[in-house]
Design a protein around this motif. Sequence first.
Motif, PDB file in Angstrom:
ATOM      1  N   THR A  51      12.586  35.493  30.283  1.00 31.63           N
ATOM      2  CA  THR A  51      12.350  36.921  30.369  1.00 31.63           C
ATOM      3  C   THR A  51      11.948  37.313  31.785  1.00 31.63           C
ATOM      4  OG1 THR A  51      11.930  37.167  28.058  1.00 31.63           O
ATOM      5  CG2 THR A  51      11.380  39.138  29.292  1.00 31.63           C
ATOM      6  N   ASP A  52      12.831  37.927  32.518  1.00 28.75           N
ATOM      7  CA  ASP A  52      12.426  38.387  33.943  1.00 28.75           C
ATOM      8  C   ASP A  52      11.639  39.546  34.043  1.00 28.75           C
ATOM      9  OD1 ASP A  52      13.384  36.167  35.730  1.00 28.75           O
ATOM     10  OD2 ASP A  52      14.696  37.668  36.798  1.00 28.75           O
ATOM     11  N   VAL A  53      10.431  39.658  34.569  1.00 31.92           N
ATOM     12  CA  VAL A  53       9.749  40.895  34.848  1.00 31.92           C
ATOM     13  C   VAL A  53      10.184  41.515  36.270  1.00 31.92           C
ATOM     14  CG1 VAL A  53       7.509  42.166  35.247  1.00 31.92           C
ATOM     15  CG2 VAL A  53       7.767  40.262  33.422  1.00 31.92           C
ATOM     16  N   VAL A  54      11.044  42.517  36.364  1.00 33.00           N
ATOM     17  CA  VAL A  54      11.457  43.181  37.578  1.00 33.00           C
ATOM     18  C   VAL A  54      10.717  44.289  38.289  1.00 33.00           C
ATOM     19  CG1 VAL A  54      13.541  44.023  38.518  1.00 33.00           C
ATOM     20  CG2 VAL A  54      13.658  42.620  36.494  1.00 33.00           C
ATOM     21  N   PHE A  55      10.168  43.993  39.497  1.00 36.26           N
ATOM     22  CA  PHE A  55       9.449  44.902  40.178  1.00 36.26           C
ATOM     23  C   PHE A  55      10.003  45.815  41.203  1.00 36.26           C
ATOM     24  CE2 PHE A  55       7.019  41.020  38.666  1.00 36.26           C
ATOM     25  CZ  PHE A  55       6.055  41.313  38.187  1.00 36.26           C
ATOM     26  N   PHE A  56       9.461  46.838  41.470  1.00 38.01           N
ATOM     27  CA  PHE A  56       9.893  47.750  42.338  1.00 38.01           C
ATOM     28  C   PHE A  56       8.714  48.233  43.218  1.00 38.01           C
ATOM     29  CE2 PHE A  56      10.760  52.351  43.812  1.00 38.01           C
ATOM     30  CZ  PHE A  56      11.707  51.996  44.715  1.00 38.01           C
ATOM     31  N   HIS A  57       8.929  48.220  44.442  1.00 37.79           N
ATOM     32  CA  HIS A  57       7.916  48.403  45.512  1.00 37.79           C
ATOM     33  C   HIS A  57       8.122  49.704  46.332  1.00 37.79           C
ATOM     34  CE1 HIS A  57       5.652  48.131  49.532  1.00 37.79           C
ATOM     35  NE2 HIS A  57       4.939  48.222  48.818  1.00 37.79           N
ATOM     36  N   HIS A  58       7.346  50.902  45.648  1.00 37.89           N
ATOM     37  CA  HIS A  58       7.805  52.138  46.177  1.00 37.89           C
ATOM     38  C   HIS A  58       7.861  52.279  47.792  1.00 37.89           C
ATOM     39  CE1 HIS A  58       7.837  54.487  42.324  1.00 37.89           C
ATOM     40  NE2 HIS A  58       7.132  53.738  42.120  1.00 37.89           N
ATOM     41  N   GLU A  59       6.749  51.922  48.362  1.00 39.45           N
ATOM     42  CA  GLU A  59       7.115  52.305  49.957  1.00 39.45           C
ATOM     43  C   GLU A  59       8.072  51.732  50.600  1.00 39.45           C
ATOM     44  OE1 GLU A  59       3.971  51.601  53.818  1.00 39.45           O
ATOM     45  OE2 GLU A  59       3.467  50.821  51.870  1.00 39.45           O
ATOM     46  N   SER A  60       8.485  50.450  50.199  1.00 32.35           N
ATOM     47  CA  SER A  60       9.616  49.831  51.049  1.00 32.35           C
ATOM     48  C   SER A  60      11.029  50.097  50.171  1.00 32.35           C
ATOM     49  CB  SER A  60       9.453  48.432  51.080  1.00 32.35           C
ATOM     50  OG  SER A  60       9.502  47.644  49.854  1.00 32.35           O
ATOM     51  N   GLY A  61      10.971  50.714  48.843  1.00 28.60           N
ATOM     52  CA  GLY A  61      12.204  50.695  48.087  1.00 28.60           C
ATOM     53  C   GLY A  61      12.807  49.584  47.722  1.00 28.60           C
ATOM     54  N   THR A  62      11.735  48.566  47.534  1.00 30.24           N
ATOM     55  CA  THR A  62      12.604  47.312  47.082  1.00 30.24           C
ATOM     56  C   THR A  62      12.626  46.756  45.785  1.00 30.24           C
ATOM     57  OG1 THR A  62      12.063  46.257  49.380  1.00 30.24           O
ATOM     58  CG2 THR A  62      12.571  44.656  47.782  1.00 30.24           C
ATOM     59  N   VAL A  63      13.435  46.511  45.012  1.00 32.51           N
ATOM     60  CA  VAL A  63      13.717  45.807  43.863  1.00 32.51           C
ATOM     61  C   VAL A  63      13.487  44.194  44.019  1.00 32.51           C
ATOM     62  CG1 VAL A  63      14.792  45.451  41.796  1.00 32.51           C
ATOM     63  CG2 VAL A  63      14.694  47.781  42.590  1.00 32.51           C
ATOM     64  N   ILE A  64      12.573  43.775  43.288  1.00 32.35           N
ATOM     65  CA  ILE A  64      12.382  42.284  43.321  1.00 32.35           C
ATOM     66  C   ILE A  64      12.792  41.606  41.839  1.00 32.35           C
ATOM     67  CG2 ILE A  64      10.564  40.353  43.887  1.00 32.35           C
ATOM     68  CD1 ILE A  64       8.907  42.582  44.959  1.00 32.35           C
ATOM     69  N   PHE A  65      13.816  40.688  42.314  1.00 28.94           N
ATOM     70  CA  PHE A  65      14.236  40.084  41.018  1.00 28.94           C
ATOM     71  C   PHE A  65      13.980  38.430  41.093  1.00 28.94           C
ATOM     72  CE2 PHE A  65      17.036  43.699  40.090  1.00 28.94           C
ATOM     73  CZ  PHE A  65      17.327  43.347  38.648  1.00 28.94           C
ATOM     74  N   THR A  66      14.026  37.752  39.945  1.00 35.67           N
ATOM     75  CA  THR A  66      13.492  36.236  39.803  1.00 35.67           C
ATOM     76  C   THR A  66      14.649  35.608  39.948  1.00 35.67           C
ATOM     77  OG1 THR A  66      11.339  36.898  39.236  1.00 35.67           O
ATOM     78  CG2 THR A  66      11.630  34.474  39.290  1.00 35.67           C
ATOM     79  N   ASP A  67      15.425  35.404  38.685  1.00 36.25           N
ATOM     80  CA  ASP A  67      16.411  34.166  38.360  1.00 36.25           C
ATOM     81  C   ASP A  67      17.595  35.096  37.831  1.00 36.25           C
ATOM     82  OD1 ASP A  67      15.071  31.946  38.945  1.00 36.25           O
ATOM     83  OD2 ASP A  67      14.176  31.885  37.142  1.00 36.25           O
ATOM     84  N   LEU A  68      17.312  36.175  37.477  1.00 35.27           N
ATOM     85  CA  LEU A  68      18.430  37.178  36.953  1.00 35.27           C
ATOM     86  C   LEU A  68      19.779  37.217  37.927  1.00 35.27           C
ATOM     87  CD1 LEU A  68      17.516  39.679  34.404  1.00 35.27           C
ATOM     88  CD2 LEU A  68      18.647  37.427  34.031  1.00 35.27           C
ATOM     89  N   ILE A  69      19.202  37.144  39.369  1.00 36.24           N
ATOM     90  CA  ILE A  69      20.187  37.388  40.332  1.00 36.24           C
ATOM     91  C   ILE A  69      20.067  36.237  41.504  1.00 36.24           C
ATOM     92  CG2 ILE A  69      21.063  38.841  42.234  1.00 36.24           C
ATOM     93  CD1 ILE A  69      20.147  41.437  40.906  1.00 36.24           C
ATOM     94  N   GLN A  70      21.203  35.490  41.783  1.00 41.73           N
ATOM     95  CA  GLN A  70      21.137  34.426  42.625  1.00 41.73           C
ATOM     96  C   GLN A  70      22.437  34.285  43.411  1.00 41.73           C
ATOM     97  OE1 GLN A  70      20.750  30.784  40.160  1.00 41.73           O
ATOM     98  NE2 GLN A  70      18.989  31.956  38.890  1.00 41.73           N
ATOM     99  N   GLN A  71      21.907  33.707  44.598  1.00 40.48           N
ATOM    100  CA  GLN A  71      23.150  33.149  45.318  1.00 40.48           C
ATOM    101  C   GLN A  71      22.695  31.950  46.535  1.00 40.48           C
ATOM    102  OE1 GLN A  71      24.505  35.437  49.032  1.00 40.48           O
ATOM    103  NE2 GLN A  71      26.720  34.960  48.523  1.00 40.48           N
ATOM    104  N   PHE A  72      23.163  30.963  46.296  1.00 42.91           N
ATOM    105  CA  PHE A  72      22.674  29.853  46.987  1.00 42.91           C
ATOM    106  C   PHE A  72      23.653  29.518  48.148  1.00 42.91           C
ATOM    107  CE2 PHE A  72      20.750  29.007  42.859  1.00 42.91           C
ATOM    108  CZ  PHE A  72      19.576  28.784  43.251  1.00 42.91           C
ATOM    109  N   PRO A  73      23.317  28.965  49.255  1.00 43.65           N
ATOM    110  CA  PRO A  73      24.188  28.847  50.429  1.00 43.65           C
ATOM    111  C   PRO A  73      25.494  28.020  50.070  1.00 43.65           C
ATOM    112  CG  PRO A  73      21.777  28.285  50.935  1.00 43.65           C
ATOM    113  CD  PRO A  73      22.007  28.639  49.395  1.00 43.65           C
ATOM    114  N   SER A  74      26.461  28.092  50.641  1.00 39.59           N
ATOM    115  CA  SER A  74      27.607  27.202  50.507  1.00 39.59           C
ATOM    116  C   SER A  74      27.461  26.047  51.070  1.00 39.59           C
ATOM    117  CB  SER A  74      28.950  28.083  51.351  1.00 39.59           C
ATOM    118  OG  SER A  74      29.957  27.084  51.034  1.00 39.59           O
ATOM    119  N   GLY A  75      27.858  25.185  50.232  1.00 38.74           N
ATOM    120  CA  GLY A  75      27.586  23.651  50.459  1.00 38.74           C
ATOM    121  C   GLY A  75      26.066  23.025  50.086  1.00 38.74           C
TER     122      GLY A  75
END
Length: 217
Positions: free
Chosen positions: A117-141
């Motif tokens: 169960t991911d706890v998703v955070f939002f930092h107001h000043e930077s307008g940044t949403v922070i995800f843990t494992d629900l969104i991923q992208q690893f480098p090719s190779g």
Amino acid sequence: MSTVTAAAGFHYPTRMAVIRLTNGDLVLWSPIALAADLRAAVEALGAVRYLVPPNSLHHTFLGDWQRAYPDAKVYAPPGLREKRKDIRFDGDFSDSPIAAWAGEIDLVIMWGNRITTDVVFFHHESGTVIFTDLIQQFPSGWFKGWRALIARLDLMVAGEPTVPRKFRIAFTSRRAARESLRSILAWPTRKVLIAHGLPITDDGQAFLRRAFHWLAN
């Protein structure tokens, strides 16, 4: 700040984030391996007051940080108290913001997933949403052999960060997940930070809608 961790034979580059509140206190999100140079860099930014394990999987190094900063408050995501009896937790995350962070960091719990169960955070000043494992992208190779095949089928190495197939399948209540997603999409997101992949630095709202199109429709 990132390091490499392993699970089920897979090695993952993993990011830690440091959020400085307006009073100078630091929130350490998803703490990685504690090293002397990292500790010095963190302390140069402010006083470590909060340690944040954002789900029940990102806790490997939490005990080391708690021993280093015994006065820091630690909040438990769903499922972690049962796994880490050795950790002193000062509270539990819910869909309400932490009082000391009110107006600076909001949070939403992404309910209904069997894996974690991911706890998703939002930092107001930077307008940044922070995800843990629900969104991923690893480098090719990054992955080799049979792991590369699994990673490709799981969308872990897709052209854009997205929700891996295993997490999509693991939602037992899409209704609950959609309710959480509606709250996340209501944030005025400009950027998205993820633990496993490069940050999204532009048009974060549109990115999140693409990443979760399979759930929203």
